[in-house]
Write a protein that holds these residues in place. Structure first.
Motif, PDB file in Angstrom:
ATOM      1  N   VAL A  10      12.809 -10.372  22.405  1.00 53.27           N
ATOM      2  CA  VAL A  10      11.275 -10.510  22.195  1.00 53.27           C
ATOM      3  C   VAL A  10      10.346  -9.803  23.484  1.00 53.27           C
ATOM      4  O   VAL A  10      10.590 -10.156  24.471  1.00 53.27           O
ATOM      5  CB  VAL A  10      10.966 -11.993  22.404  1.00 53.27           C
ATOM      6  N   MET A  11       9.616  -9.073  23.124  1.00 56.82           N
ATOM      7  CA  MET A  11       8.597  -8.277  23.970  1.00 56.82           C
ATOM      8  C   MET A  11       7.279  -8.853  23.740  1.00 56.82           C
ATOM      9  O   MET A  11       6.861  -9.107  22.730  1.00 56.82           O
ATOM     10  CB  MET A  11       8.457  -6.916  23.568  1.00 56.82           C
ATOM     11  N   ARG A  12       6.569  -9.080  24.929  1.00 61.71           N
ATOM     12  CA  ARG A  12       5.096  -9.665  25.002  1.00 61.71           C
ATOM     13  C   ARG A  12       4.173  -8.640  25.703  1.00 61.71           C
ATOM     14  O   ARG A  12       4.512  -8.274  26.671  1.00 61.71           O
ATOM     15  CB  ARG A  12       5.186 -11.064  25.478  1.00 61.71           C
ATOM     16  N   TYR A  13       3.033  -8.503  24.836  1.00 57.45           N
ATOM     17  CA  TYR A  13       2.027  -7.374  25.333  1.00 57.45           C
ATOM     18  C   TYR A  13       0.669  -8.486  25.514  1.00 57.45           C
ATOM     19  O   TYR A  13       0.500  -9.207  24.519  1.00 57.45           O
ATOM     20  CB  TYR A  13       1.863  -6.424  24.551  1.00 57.45           C
ATOM     21  N   LYS A  23      -4.424 -13.768  24.880  1.00 57.51           N
ATOM     22  CA  LYS A  23      -3.778 -13.510  23.408  1.00 57.51           C
ATOM     23  C   LYS A  23      -2.722 -12.658  23.646  1.00 57.51           C
ATOM     24  O   LYS A  23      -3.040 -11.568  24.337  1.00 57.51           O
ATOM     25  CB  LYS A  23      -4.767 -13.129  22.501  1.00 57.51           C
ATOM     26  N   TYR A  24      -1.752 -12.664  22.922  1.00 62.30           N
ATOM     27  CA  TYR A  24      -0.503 -11.837  22.847  1.00 62.30           C
ATOM     28  C   TYR A  24      -0.159 -11.222  21.820  1.00 62.30           C
ATOM     29  O   TYR A  24      -0.364 -11.635  20.584  1.00 62.30           O
ATOM     30  CB  TYR A  24       0.904 -12.511  23.458  1.00 62.30           C
ATOM     31  N   LEU A  25       0.495  -9.806  21.694  1.00 65.30           N
ATOM     32  CA  LEU A  25       1.238  -9.238  20.759  1.00 65.30           C
ATOM     33  C   LEU A  25       2.661  -9.325  21.011  1.00 65.30           C
ATOM     34  O   LEU A  25       3.194  -8.969  22.118  1.00 65.30           O
ATOM     35  CB  LEU A  25       0.554  -7.834  20.712  1.00 65.30           C
ATOM     36  N   TYR A  26       3.193 -10.152  20.180  1.00 65.46           N
ATOM     37  CA  TYR A  26       4.881 -10.285  20.271  1.00 65.46           C
ATOM     38  C   TYR A  26       5.729  -9.316  19.472  1.00 65.46           C
ATOM     39  O   TYR A  26       5.134  -9.257  18.186  1.00 65.46           O
ATOM     40  CB  TYR A  26       5.341 -11.907  19.893  1.00 65.46           C
ATOM     41  N   VAL A  65      15.988  -0.174  12.187  1.00 68.37           N
ATOM     42  CA  VAL A  65      15.873  -1.371  12.116  1.00 68.37           C
ATOM     43  C   VAL A  65      14.361  -1.872  12.137  1.00 68.37           C
ATOM     44  O   VAL A  65      13.688  -1.400  13.065  1.00 68.37           O
ATOM     45  CB  VAL A  65      16.606  -2.455  12.740  1.00 68.37           C
ATOM     46  N   ASP A  66      13.525  -2.419  11.328  1.00 70.18           N
ATOM     47  CA  ASP A  66      12.246  -2.743  11.478  1.00 70.18           C
ATOM     48  C   ASP A  66      12.117  -3.622  12.526  1.00 70.18           C
ATOM     49  O   ASP A  66      12.683  -4.329  12.927  1.00 70.18           O
ATOM     50  CB  ASP A  66      11.765  -3.280  10.112  1.00 70.18           C
ATOM     51  N   THR A  67      10.862  -3.619  13.030  1.00 71.69           N
ATOM     52  CA  THR A  67      10.384  -4.555  14.249  1.00 71.69           C
ATOM     53  C   THR A  67       9.165  -5.453  13.381  1.00 71.69           C
ATOM     54  O   THR A  67       8.728  -5.289  12.937  1.00 71.69           O
ATOM     55  CB  THR A  67       9.771  -3.702  15.148  1.00 71.69           C
ATOM     56  N   GLY A  68       9.572  -6.896  13.818  1.00 77.59           N
ATOM     57  CA  GLY A  68       8.524  -7.930  13.450  1.00 77.59           C
ATOM     58  C   GLY A  68       7.707  -8.179  14.567  1.00 77.59           C
ATOM     59  O   GLY A  68       8.019  -7.932  15.776  1.00 77.59           O
ATOM     60  N   SER A  69       6.433  -8.460  14.341  1.00 74.75           N
ATOM     61  CA  SER A  69       5.216  -8.505  15.263  1.00 74.75           C
ATOM     62  C   SER A  69       4.223  -9.447  14.845  1.00 74.75           C
ATOM     63  O   SER A  69       4.139  -9.578  13.546  1.00 74.75           O
ATOM     64  CB  SER A  69       4.678  -7.221  15.692  1.00 74.75           C
ATOM     65  N   VAL A  70       3.688 -10.270  15.880  1.00 75.99           N
ATOM     66  CA  VAL A  70       2.544 -10.982  15.614  1.00 75.99           C
ATOM     67  C   VAL A  70       1.538 -10.847  16.685  1.00 75.99           C
ATOM     68  O   VAL A  70       1.812 -11.153  17.813  1.00 75.99           O
ATOM     69  CB  VAL A  70       3.075 -12.598  15.418  1.00 75.99           C
ATOM     70  N   PHE A  71       0.230 -11.303  16.479  1.00 76.72           N
ATOM     71  CA  PHE A  71      -0.849 -11.218  17.325  1.00 76.72           C
ATOM     72  C   PHE A  71      -1.245 -12.798  17.468  1.00 76.72           C
ATOM     73  O   PHE A  71      -1.678 -13.357  16.486  1.00 76.72           O
ATOM     74  CB  PHE A  71      -1.882 -10.271  17.102  1.00 76.72           C
TER      75      PHE A  71
END
Length: 193
Positions: free
Chosen positions: A23-26, A131-134, A146-152
């Motif tokens: 898990v990366m967080r921006y 607020k973050y982009l994970y 492999v695809d990456t999942g993300s959510v803001f």
């Protein structure tokens, strides 16, 4: 902030079980402003994988834990004839699909099982003014796409889950039949209790 994810198919599920998930967080917004530099922070020092079978033992009475553990660690069906017949390949494919489907279903029903399965993570360091982009991804070799999942999202994005609509009851002799419209919430709920 609680993150729950699921791979889109059985082959990706196998990769996730093998390599785990990171898990990366921006940080995209701070005090409603975009920071000058947006840097990613790896939130999981070790990839999240299904825990070893012995770590599932305290949950032996949890039916969803039992289902997921069997999907992950149970032996494969041995009643199929050996060889390279198309029937054998199809049987193996179907079993893998069933294991994948039941494992994800069990993780959907229990946050504990999702965590044991490596499909759930909690960000306890999230701040209300950010607020973050994970990004959730499988750290597999570059040769495997492999695809990456993300959510803001952020803590301020929390919303209550909607209540069932048009709840009605039809009474009979010492019993009642409850019904409600599931059309509007089909993308949110996969069962009701």
């Amino acid at each position: 902030i609680m993150l729950r994810w699921g791979p889109s198919d059985a082959s990706t599920w196998r990769l996730g079980n093998r390599y785990g998930y990171e898990v990366m967080r921006y940080t995209i917004l701070k005090n409603k402003k975009i920071p000058k530099e947006i840097e990613g922070r790896l939130m999981t020092p070790e990839p999240l994988r299904p825990l070893p079978l012995e770590r599932w033992e305290p949950y032996v009475t949890d039916r969803y834990a039992a289902i997921a553990a069997e999907c992950l660690y149970g032996s494969y069906y041995k009643g199929v004839p050996t060889g390279n017949s198309p029937h054998l390949a199809y049987q193996k494919y179907r079993e893998e699909q069933h294991r994948f489907s039941f494992a994800l279903y069990a993780a959907d029903q229990s946050r504990v099982v999702a965590g044991l399965s490596g499909l759930y993570w909690v960000d306890r360091s999230a701040r209300a003014d950010e607020k973050y982009l994970y990004k959730v991804y499988i750290p597999c070799p570059d040769s495997v796409a492999v695809d990456t999942g993300s959510v803001f999202t952020g803590l301020s994005e929390a919303i209550a889950l909607p209540k069932p609509m048009d709840l009605t009851g039809r009474w009979d002799d010492r019993k009642v039949m409850l019904s409600w419209s599931v059309v509007y919430h089909r993308h949110i709920y996969n069962r009701y209790q």
